[in-house]
Design a protein around this motif. Sequence first.
Motif, PDB file in Angstrom:
ATOM      1  N   GLU A  48       0.794  -1.228   0.000  1.00  0.00           N
ATOM      2  CA  GLU A  48       0.000   0.000   0.000  1.00  0.00           C
ATOM      3  C   GLU A  48       0.826   1.276   0.000  1.00  0.00           C
ATOM      4  O   GLU A  48       0.349   2.322  -0.439  1.00  0.00           O
ATOM      5  N   TYR A  49       2.049   1.209   0.525  1.00  0.00           N
ATOM      6  CA  TYR A  49       2.875   2.401   0.675  1.00  0.00           C
ATOM      7  C   TYR A  49       4.305   2.147   0.218  1.00  0.00           C
ATOM      8  O   TYR A  49       4.825   1.047   0.323  1.00  0.00           O
ATOM      9  N   SER A  50       4.933   3.197  -0.233  1.00  0.00           N
ATOM     10  CA  SER A  50       6.369   3.190  -0.485  1.00  0.00           C
ATOM     11  C   SER A  50       7.016   3.716   0.792  1.00  0.00           C
ATOM     12  O   SER A  50       6.744   4.846   1.206  1.00  0.00           O
ATOM     13  N   VAL A  51       7.815   2.899   1.446  1.00  0.00           N
ATOM     14  CA  VAL A  51       8.422   3.288   2.717  1.00  0.00           C
ATOM     15  C   VAL A  51       9.882   3.667   2.495  1.00  0.00           C
ATOM     16  O   VAL A  51      10.667   2.881   1.965  1.00  0.00           O
ATOM     17  N   VAL A  52      10.210   4.886   2.893  1.00  0.00           N
ATOM     18  CA  VAL A  52      11.588   5.374   2.847  1.00  0.00           C
ATOM     19  C   VAL A  52      12.093   5.353   4.276  1.00  0.00           C
ATOM     20  O   VAL A  52      11.539   6.013   5.153  1.00  0.00           O
ATOM     21  N   ARG A  53      13.120   4.539   4.505  1.00  0.00           N
ATOM     22  CA  ARG A  53      13.740   4.448   5.829  1.00  0.00           C
ATOM     23  C   ARG A  53      15.141   5.021   5.721  1.00  0.00           C
ATOM     24  O   ARG A  53      15.792   4.879   4.696  1.00  0.00           O
ATOM     25  N   LEU A  54      15.587   5.669   6.767  1.00  0.00           N
ATOM     26  CA  LEU A  54      16.927   6.231   6.737  1.00  0.00           C
ATOM     27  C   LEU A  54      17.608   6.064   8.084  1.00  0.00           C
ATOM     28  O   LEU A  54      16.949   5.907   9.106  1.00  0.00           O
ATOM     29  N   ASP A  55      18.929   6.085   8.030  1.00  0.00           N
ATOM     30  CA  ASP A  55      19.727   6.203   9.243  1.00  0.00           C
ATOM     31  C   ASP A  55      19.992   7.696   9.419  1.00  0.00           C
ATOM     32  O   ASP A  55      20.593   8.337   8.547  1.00  0.00           O
ATOM     33  N   VAL A  56      19.490   8.274  10.503  1.00  0.00           N
ATOM     34  CA  VAL A  56      19.706   9.687  10.793  1.00  0.00           C
ATOM     35  C   VAL A  56      21.211   9.932  10.927  1.00  0.00           C
ATOM     36  O   VAL A  56      21.969   9.038  11.317  1.00  0.00           O
ATOM     37  N   LEU A  57      21.643  11.135  10.610  1.00  0.00           N
ATOM     38  CA  LEU A  57      23.056  11.504  10.719  1.00  0.00           C
ATOM     39  C   LEU A  57      23.616  11.057  12.075  1.00  0.00           C
ATOM     40  O   LEU A  57      22.992  11.274  13.113  1.00  0.00           O
ATOM     41  N   GLY A  58      24.759  10.383  12.059  1.00  0.00           N
ATOM     42  CA  GLY A  58      25.388   9.903  13.281  1.00  0.00           C
ATOM     43  C   GLY A  58      24.887   8.544  13.736  1.00  0.00           C
ATOM     44  O   GLY A  58      25.292   8.058  14.790  1.00  0.00           O
ATOM     45  N   HIS A  59      24.015   7.923  12.965  1.00  0.00           N
ATOM     46  CA  HIS A  59      23.435   6.633  13.323  1.00  0.00           C
ATOM     47  C   HIS A  59      23.608   5.638  12.184  1.00  0.00           C
ATOM     48  O   HIS A  59      23.711   6.012  11.017  1.00  0.00           O
ATOM     49  N   GLY A  60      23.592   4.356  12.534  1.00  0.00           N
ATOM     50  CA  GLY A  60      23.642   3.296  11.529  1.00  0.00           C
ATOM     51  C   GLY A  60      24.790   3.464  10.560  1.00  0.00           C
ATOM     52  O   GLY A  60      25.920   3.716  10.963  1.00  0.00           O
ATOM     53  N   LEU A  61      24.485   3.367   9.266  1.00  0.00           N
ATOM     54  CA  LEU A  61      25.508   3.465   8.229  1.00  0.00           C
ATOM     55  C   LEU A  61      25.626   4.863   7.634  1.00  0.00           C
ATOM     56  O   LEU A  61      26.363   5.059   6.671  1.00  0.00           O
ATOM     57  N   SER A  62      24.920   5.840   8.210  1.00  0.00           N
ATOM     58  CA  SER A  62      25.060   7.228   7.753  1.00  0.00           C
ATOM     59  C   SER A  62      26.363   7.808   8.284  1.00  0.00           C
ATOM     60  O   SER A  62      26.960   7.274   9.231  1.00  0.00           O
ATOM     61  N   ASP A  63      26.803   8.895   7.659  1.00  0.00           N
ATOM     62  CA  ASP A  63      28.025   9.553   8.109  1.00  0.00           C
ATOM     63  C   ASP A  63      27.860  10.080   9.537  1.00  0.00           C
ATOM     64  O   ASP A  63      26.736  10.357   9.986  1.00  0.00           O
ATOM     65  N   SER A  64      28.985  10.209  10.238  1.00  0.00           N
ATOM     66  CA  SER A  64      29.010  10.700  11.615  1.00  0.00           C
ATOM     67  C   SER A  64      30.039  11.817  11.738  1.00  0.00           C
ATOM     68  O   SER A  64      31.116  11.632  12.314  1.00  0.00           O
ATOM     69  N   PRO A  65      29.729  12.995  11.205  1.00  0.00           N
ATOM     70  CA  PRO A  65      30.700  14.095  11.250  1.00  0.00           C
ATOM     71  C   PRO A  65      30.901  14.628  12.670  1.00  0.00           C
ATOM     72  O   PRO A  65      30.032  14.469  13.530  1.00  0.00           O
ATOM     73  N   GLU A  66      32.023  15.268  12.883  1.00  0.00           N
ATOM     74  CA  GLU A  66      32.317  15.848  14.196  1.00  0.00           C
ATOM     75  C   GLU A  66      31.646  17.200  14.403  1.00  0.00           C
ATOM     76  O   GLU A  66      31.439  17.613  15.532  1.00  0.00           O
ATOM     77  N   SER A  67      31.283  17.897  13.331  1.00  0.00           N
ATOM     78  CA  SER A  67      30.686  19.229  13.413  1.00  0.00           C
ATOM     79  C   SER A  67      29.299  19.157  14.031  1.00  0.00           C
ATOM     80  O   SER A  67      28.345  18.663  13.417  1.00  0.00           O
ATOM     81  N   LEU A  68      29.164  19.685  15.250  1.00  0.00           N
ATOM     82  CA  LEU A  68      27.898  19.605  15.984  1.00  0.00           C
ATOM     83  C   LEU A  68      26.768  20.369  15.302  1.00  0.00           C
ATOM     84  O   LEU A  68      25.608  19.987  15.422  1.00  0.00           O
ATOM     85  N   GLU A  69      27.085  21.441  14.582  1.00  0.00           N
ATOM     86  CA  GLU A  69      26.033  22.237  13.939  1.00  0.00           C
ATOM     87  C   GLU A  69      25.233  21.433  12.918  1.00  0.00           C
ATOM     88  O   GLU A  69      24.073  21.727  12.665  1.00  0.00           O
ATOM     89  N   LEU A  70      25.842  20.394  12.345  1.00  0.00           N
ATOM     90  CA  LEU A  70      25.147  19.577  11.352  1.00  0.00           C
ATOM     91  C   LEU A  70      24.019  18.754  11.977  1.00  0.00           C
ATOM     92  O   LEU A  70      23.122  18.298  11.270  1.00  0.00           O
ATOM     93  N   TYR A  71      24.041  18.590  13.298  1.00  0.00           N
ATOM     94  CA  TYR A  71      23.036  17.796  13.995  1.00  0.00           C
ATOM     95  C   TYR A  71      21.855  18.641  14.498  1.00  0.00           C
ATOM     96  O   TYR A  71      20.943  18.098  15.118  1.00  0.00           O
ATOM     97  N   SER A  72      21.865  19.936  14.249  1.00  0.00           N
ATOM     98  CA  SER A  72      20.774  20.796  14.727  1.00  0.00           C
ATOM     99  C   SER A  72      19.458  20.400  14.067  1.00  0.00           C
ATOM    100  O   SER A  72      19.435  19.812  12.982  1.00  0.00           O
ATOM    101  N   MET A  73      18.356  20.733  14.717  1.00  0.00           N
ATOM    102  CA  MET A  73      17.040  20.413  14.156  1.00  0.00           C
ATOM    103  C   MET A  73      16.842  21.137  12.829  1.00  0.00           C
ATOM    104  O   MET A  73      16.288  20.561  11.887  1.00  0.00           O
ATOM    105  N   GLU A  74      17.289  22.375  12.747  1.00  0.00           N
ATOM    106  CA  GLU A  74      17.153  23.131  11.497  1.00  0.00           C
ATOM    107  C   GLU A  74      17.850  22.412  10.337  1.00  0.00           C
ATOM    108  O   GLU A  74      17.266  22.239   9.268  1.00  0.00           O
ATOM    109  N   ASN A  75      19.084  21.983  10.554  1.00  0.00           N
ATOM    110  CA  ASN A  75      19.812  21.255   9.505  1.00  0.00           C
ATOM    111  C   ASN A  75      19.187  19.898   9.220  1.00  0.00           C
ATOM    112  O   ASN A  75      19.161  19.448   8.078  1.00  0.00           O
ATOM    113  N   THR A  76      18.687  19.253  10.258  1.00  0.00           N
ATOM    114  CA  THR A  76      18.053  17.950  10.074  1.00  0.00           C
ATOM    115  C   THR A  76      16.804  18.069   9.209  1.00  0.00           C
ATOM    116  O   THR A  76      16.595  17.269   8.293  1.00  0.00           O
ATOM    117  N   VAL A  77      15.982  19.079   9.466  1.00  0.00           N
ATOM    118  CA  VAL A  77      14.771  19.286   8.658  1.00  0.00           C
ATOM    119  C   VAL A  77      15.160  19.649   7.226  1.00  0.00           C
ATOM    120  O   VAL A  77      14.562  19.149   6.271  1.00  0.00           O
TER     121      VAL A  77
END
Length: 118
Positions: A48-77
């Motif tokens: 019934e649906y196309s499901v898009v799953r992701l690893d949020v930045l810093g989790h799973g197989l996504s990149d884990s940069p050291e720059s804290l600003e990249l993890y802000s809610m504004e950047n995440t959205v």
Amino acid sequence: MAKIALKALGGQRLNVERSGSGPPVLAIHGFTGNLLTWDSFSKAVQAEYSVVRLDVLGHGLSDSPESLELYSMENTVRAMEGLLDELSIQRVHWLGYSMGGRIALAAAVLLGDRSLSL
């Protein structure tokens, strides 16, 4: 699975998996989780649906940069919006658990024109 580089994250990459068919659902896991959180859900609704799953930045197989600003809610959205653009998705159903619920809520509010439901 694919790793998608996003401008909002300074080119950092999110690990993304898409399955099923139909209206898109963007499923976002909780803190310390990964896209596998949504395995059962994805299988249950794939007809019934196309499901898009992701690893949020810093989790799973996504990149884990050291720059804290990249993890802000504004950047995440902005990253969620960039992800929708990369996947050619105009409007999406937002689904989140715990931290993912907070991200989904912020995205639904800030990207109202891209939102089908929350």
